[in-house]
Design a protein around this motif. Sequence first.
Motif, PDB file in Angstrom:
ATOM      1  N   GLU A  60       0.804  -1.207   0.000  1.00  0.00           N
ATOM      2  CA  GLU A  60       0.000   0.000   0.000  1.00  0.00           C
ATOM      3  C   GLU A  60       0.842   1.265   0.000  1.00  0.00           C
ATOM      4  OE1 GLU A  60      -2.095  -0.676   3.566  1.00  0.00           O
ATOM      5  OE2 GLU A  60      -3.129  -2.440   2.803  1.00  0.00           O
ATOM      6  N   ILE A  61       2.107   1.110  -0.344  1.00  0.00           N
ATOM      7  CA  ILE A  61       3.029   2.244  -0.258  1.00  0.00           C
ATOM      8  C   ILE A  61       2.893   3.177  -1.459  1.00  0.00           C
ATOM      9  CG2 ILE A  61       5.480   2.874  -0.235  1.00  0.00           C
ATOM     10  CD1 ILE A  61       5.987   0.114   1.044  1.00  0.00           C
ATOM     11  N   TYR A  62       2.992   4.482  -1.179  1.00  0.00           N
ATOM     12  CA  TYR A  62       3.150   5.467  -2.248  1.00  0.00           C
ATOM     13  C   TYR A  62       4.637   5.774  -2.407  1.00  0.00           C
ATOM     14  CZ  TYR A  62      -1.774   6.836  -2.685  1.00  0.00           C
ATOM     15  OH  TYR A  62      -3.108   6.870  -2.941  1.00  0.00           O
ATOM     16  N   LEU A  63       5.163   5.526  -3.590  1.00  0.00           N
ATOM     17  CA  LEU A  63       6.555   5.877  -3.876  1.00  0.00           C
ATOM     18  C   LEU A  63       6.608   7.263  -4.500  1.00  0.00           C
ATOM     19  CD1 LEU A  63       7.728   2.492  -5.392  1.00  0.00           C
ATOM     20  CD2 LEU A  63       8.414   3.444  -3.181  1.00  0.00           C
ATOM     21  N   LEU A  64       7.733   7.941  -4.323  1.00  0.00           N
ATOM     22  CA  LEU A  64       7.898   9.278  -4.882  1.00  0.00           C
ATOM     23  C   LEU A  64       8.852   9.255  -6.062  1.00  0.00           C
ATOM     24  CD1 LEU A  64       8.473  11.526  -1.722  1.00  0.00           C
ATOM     25  CD2 LEU A  64       6.339  10.833  -2.790  1.00  0.00           C
ATOM     26  N   ASP A  80      15.699   1.668  -2.898  1.00  0.00           N
ATOM     27  CA  ASP A  80      16.476   2.906  -2.806  1.00  0.00           C
ATOM     28  C   ASP A  80      15.631   4.143  -3.093  1.00  0.00           C
ATOM     29  OD1 ASP A  80      18.640   1.364  -2.254  1.00  0.00           O
ATOM     30  OD2 ASP A  80      19.378   1.318  -4.325  1.00  0.00           O
ATOM     31  N   ARG A  81      14.373   3.943  -3.448  1.00  0.00           N
ATOM     32  CA  ARG A  81      13.510   5.100  -3.699  1.00  0.00           C
ATOM     33  C   ARG A  81      12.900   5.570  -2.384  1.00  0.00           C
ATOM     34  NH1 ARG A  81       9.672   3.827  -8.751  1.00  0.00           N
ATOM     35  NH2 ARG A  81       8.865   5.865  -8.123  1.00  0.00           N
ATOM     36  N   LEU A  82      12.311   6.755  -2.418  1.00  0.00           N
ATOM     37  CA  LEU A  82      11.631   7.262  -1.238  1.00  0.00           C
ATOM     38  C   LEU A  82      10.142   6.967  -1.351  1.00  0.00           C
ATOM     39  CD1 LEU A  82      13.295  10.789  -0.879  1.00  0.00           C
ATOM     40  CD2 LEU A  82      13.832   8.688   0.382  1.00  0.00           C
ATOM     41  N   GLY A  83       9.522   6.694  -0.218  1.00  0.00           N
ATOM     42  CA  GLY A  83       8.077   6.499  -0.191  1.00  0.00           C
ATOM     43  C   GLY A  83       7.486   7.206   1.011  1.00  0.00           C
ATOM     44  N   LEU A  84       6.173   7.451   0.981  1.00  0.00           N
ATOM     45  CA  LEU A  84       5.502   8.083   2.118  1.00  0.00           C
ATOM     46  C   LEU A  84       5.285   7.044   3.216  1.00  0.00           C
ATOM     47  CD1 LEU A  84       2.828  10.177   0.173  1.00  0.00           C
ATOM     48  CD2 LEU A  84       4.939  11.004   1.238  1.00  0.00           C
ATOM     49  N   ARG A 117      -1.663   5.542   2.703  1.00  0.00           N
ATOM     50  CA  ARG A 117      -1.724   4.157   2.241  1.00  0.00           C
ATOM     51  C   ARG A 117      -2.444   4.121   0.905  1.00  0.00           C
ATOM     52  NH1 ARG A 117      -3.035   0.840   7.890  1.00  0.00           N
ATOM     53  NH2 ARG A 117      -1.373   1.890   9.037  1.00  0.00           N
ATOM     54  N   GLY A 118      -1.797   3.484  -0.057  1.00  0.00           N
ATOM     55  CA  GLY A 118      -2.354   3.495  -1.412  1.00  0.00           C
ATOM     56  C   GLY A 118      -3.447   2.472  -1.637  1.00  0.00           C
ATOM     57  N   GLU A 119      -4.145   2.072  -0.563  1.00  0.00           N
ATOM     58  CA  GLU A 119      -5.153   1.026  -0.758  1.00  0.00           C
ATOM     59  C   GLU A 119      -6.436   1.587  -1.371  1.00  0.00           C
ATOM     60  OE1 GLU A 119      -5.916  -0.655   3.105  1.00  0.00           O
ATOM     61  OE2 GLU A 119      -5.804   1.293   4.047  1.00  0.00           O
ATOM     62  N   ARG A 120      -7.300   0.662  -1.777  1.00  0.00           N
ATOM     63  CA  ARG A 120      -8.543   1.080  -2.399  1.00  0.00           C
ATOM     64  C   ARG A 120      -9.419   1.725  -1.325  1.00  0.00           C
ATOM     65  NH1 ARG A 120     -13.162  -1.035  -4.866  1.00  0.00           N
ATOM     66  NH2 ARG A 120     -13.223  -2.736  -3.396  1.00  0.00           N
ATOM     67  N   PRO A 121      -9.826   2.980  -1.548  1.00  0.00           N
ATOM     68  CA  PRO A 121     -10.619   3.633  -0.512  1.00  0.00           C
ATOM     69  C   PRO A 121     -11.987   2.974  -0.378  1.00  0.00           C
ATOM     70  CG  PRO A 121     -10.326   5.099  -2.420  1.00  0.00           C
ATOM     71  CD  PRO A 121      -9.640   3.814  -2.750  1.00  0.00           C
ATOM     72  N   GLN A 122     -12.465   2.823   0.838  1.00  0.00           N
ATOM     73  CA  GLN A 122     -13.805   2.306   1.075  1.00  0.00           C
ATOM     74  C   GLN A 122     -14.335   3.036   2.292  1.00  0.00           C
ATOM     75  OE1 GLN A 122     -13.302  -1.697   2.924  1.00  0.00           O
ATOM     76  NE2 GLN A 122     -11.423  -1.745   1.736  1.00  0.00           N
TER      77      GLN A 122
END
Lengths: 463, 463
Positions: A60-64, A80-84, A117-122
């Motif tokens: 569920e991670i958002y990467l930048l 090695d990337r950044l994520g929220l 969290r990049g999950e499907r909103p409900q």
Amino acid sequence: MAKGASLSGFPEWLPEERVVEQQAIDTLRRIFELNGFLGIETRAVEQGSSLLKKGETSKEIYLLSRLQEVGQEHDTPVEDRLGLHFDLTVPLSRYVVENAGALTFPFKRWQIQKVWRGERPQEGRFREFVQADIDVVGNAELPEHYEVELPLVMVNAMESLRAFGLPKATVHANNRKLSEGFYRGIGLTDIEGVLREIDKLDKIGADEVTKLLVETCGATAKQAEACLRLAELSASTGAELESRFNALSKQCGIDKTSEAFALAQQGLSTLAMIVDESAKIRPGSVIADLKIARGLDYYTGSVYETFLDGAASLGSICSGGRYDNLASQGNRKYPGVGLSIGLSRLVSYMLHGAHAQASRISPASVLVAVWNEESRGESNRIARELRSRGISTDVAPKAAKLGKQIRYADHLGIPYVWFPASDDAEESVKNIVTGEQLAAQAVSWTPDSVYAQQTVRVDSDKR
Amino acid sequence: MAKGASLSGFPEWLPEERVVEQQAIDTLRRIFELNGFLGIETRAVEQGSSLLKKGETSKEIYLLSRLQEVGQEHDTPVEDRLGLHFDLTVPLSRYVVENAGALTFPFKRWQIQKVWRGERPQEGRFREFVQADIDVVGNAELPEHYEVELPLVMVNAMESLRAFGLPKATVHANNRKLSEGFYRGIGLTDIEGVLREIDKLDKIGADEVTKLLVETCGATAKQAEACLRLAELSASTGAELESRFNALSKQCGIDKTSEAFALAQQGLSTLAMIVDESAKIRPGSVIADLKIARGLDYYTGSVYETFLDGAASLGSICSGGRYDNLASQGNRKYPGVGLSIGLSRLVSYMLHGAHAQASRISPASVLVAVWNEESRGESNRIARELRSRGISTDVAPKAAKLGKQIRYADHLGIPYVWFPASDDAEESVKNIVTGEQLAAQAVSWTPDSVYAQQTVRVDSDKR
């Protein structure tokens, strides 16, 4: 939620709704600080490698990526990337390791921040939301009494949120050592697997869980039944818990001299202490509930979930537990225990379930009227005088007709309109709620106490 | 900054440093609310299309992608992707348009939030930092008096931050209409180009700017010289400003009957009003400084930058202006004026330039000692009693030797250690700063006022 909110899962509040959230945050902070927790804030981003360490949420991670890098994101491995950050526990672990030399241990910290969290909103699930966390992290060791005290701080915090319309909260506690000891005692070895399936009980029911225990965890029908019977066990005193658990262990044929049984007893005694100590302070605030498993696999001792009376559909609103292995550097471990409130979901409930409302939209107690644009300076002077005495004050946007100026105050819920002296009348202030108008001077006047501050109230008529 | 901070450009503070930031935020919020501004918080993400609208900063955006989408980011055009906001003005514009029906105009709002910019980190430049903004947004129209009042609210705010070690701040104001009228009056047409080059004056000097004006904006040597002379103009009263500007206009041969001159006069009168009104309240707090151009091209009236006495290297710490065209829906425009404080940079200055310090690391006034683990319940009871009376209290982590418990309090700066009654002695409390120890009871004792609250002080010895 602001009606126009254009992105599903990213809640935004109208100003009057934000007052409720802001005051809930202020309340939590006050309770946390009253209990001696230190406030920190961590950066919103973590290295992919940190974020990926933890199991369940990793999908569920958002990467930048920086705009200039668009198209080349692939050249960098995800690690090695950044994520929220998706919680405040992973950042805390990193923070503690990085700053261990500058911190005093045990390190008690509160932290209220947004997570993503990049999950499907409900319903009630957001992609961006505020968490309010407390944790205590030790250096190499962490006394067990914190496993008793931390849920009680949260009980206290949620008690204080009842002024915002929250129903009574009950913490349901369990202990991983107790569960693991029991599972091993009856001959199971895939402990994480069993915990993962038991965690699904409320969602899919006992029959499905039994099937999964047999199919995926190598349990016999009898072992699966024993797991379910353990999950059914709950108690509101330590003695009750101990007698029920020991009876069940005996029925299931667990060897009292085994290592497994000793492990279970260790968990049992901590859990009994939690229930008994909390009962002394607030009876019924914490119960032992042996079906609480928590999906995440980093917990090693106590685990907690919290449910609101009559709002079970919200799920657990405050969860956590003890983790002994999340943060470490070399051989040095930093065991911790903590709980996290999902605040946005609670604010949503306060606003729409409990109809909590700001007493007014504007923080201002007073709107100073403006007779004409030439005399705005005089209205500003009055406003400054009131503000210097701590009275929040606004000034009419335009020297419009008086009715229009009063309507502006009314729309914002500002209770007082101040009339500067004019050719016709002396300086006065009118309470536009009660209609009372009195002569007044900015150097000495004070608002009635009920109108002094912007507050939150629960409109019980609407419930 | 926390020493271990592992990501360049993403500041994180130690708990005692965070106290300074948190109290600075509390102070700003108090001032903003005292002036009748409504607090809002917007989501951290915006559509790429919104973020790309604004010129200069568009190269500094962080775009998001969900972990599952890695490798397919390309299928979505940047405009349709989500990115982190790089300021609080773009989100405000969207928020106002989306919620126009539910807001009262003019909409006065404060907002203190993190923003993100993917630029190369350098001294005092962060990739993640906190901005503290106030704006007033009108529906179709916005009275000019807000262009006078908003910088004064910020003067007030920065004045209140002097308790945190901030030097005196001076707002430098200019007006785009004045500049544009002047440039058109001397025959230039690429107004945005001229503003862009003039904005570089402090960085590259007059000679380079002259060259650029000639090479890229089509200016003659004489026109370029006139632009530079305008930029040199400053004044601390409206009369001074008017006489200097009108003298320069005459020397440059600007036709007093032209539209360009009329436009310049419009800007001039607003700017004169800003300087004169602010002088009445706080002489010298706002000056007219005609080299202030602001790189971003959405400003349409007043523009502001703010500099600290003796800390020019920080650059402008509070900037903004009037924008008439940033937010619109169909034919409806929402003109606004606002200023933004770059708070993280200020906090960095407070901590490392002015040596602002928390009076103590822990919010707790009292540490209750624990004689032995069996009597921890009694220590907890005392702590609860003190907390119920608003006194922040911690309890010793372990029933260690007394010296060790006192050292824990000392490390956290907790001024009082409470000794529960024992076989040897009655209940008492010791101030470990002064050494004074007195008999006390938790139901009635209060700390000396200097030790009651965690505060921020500026250690002038270290300056």
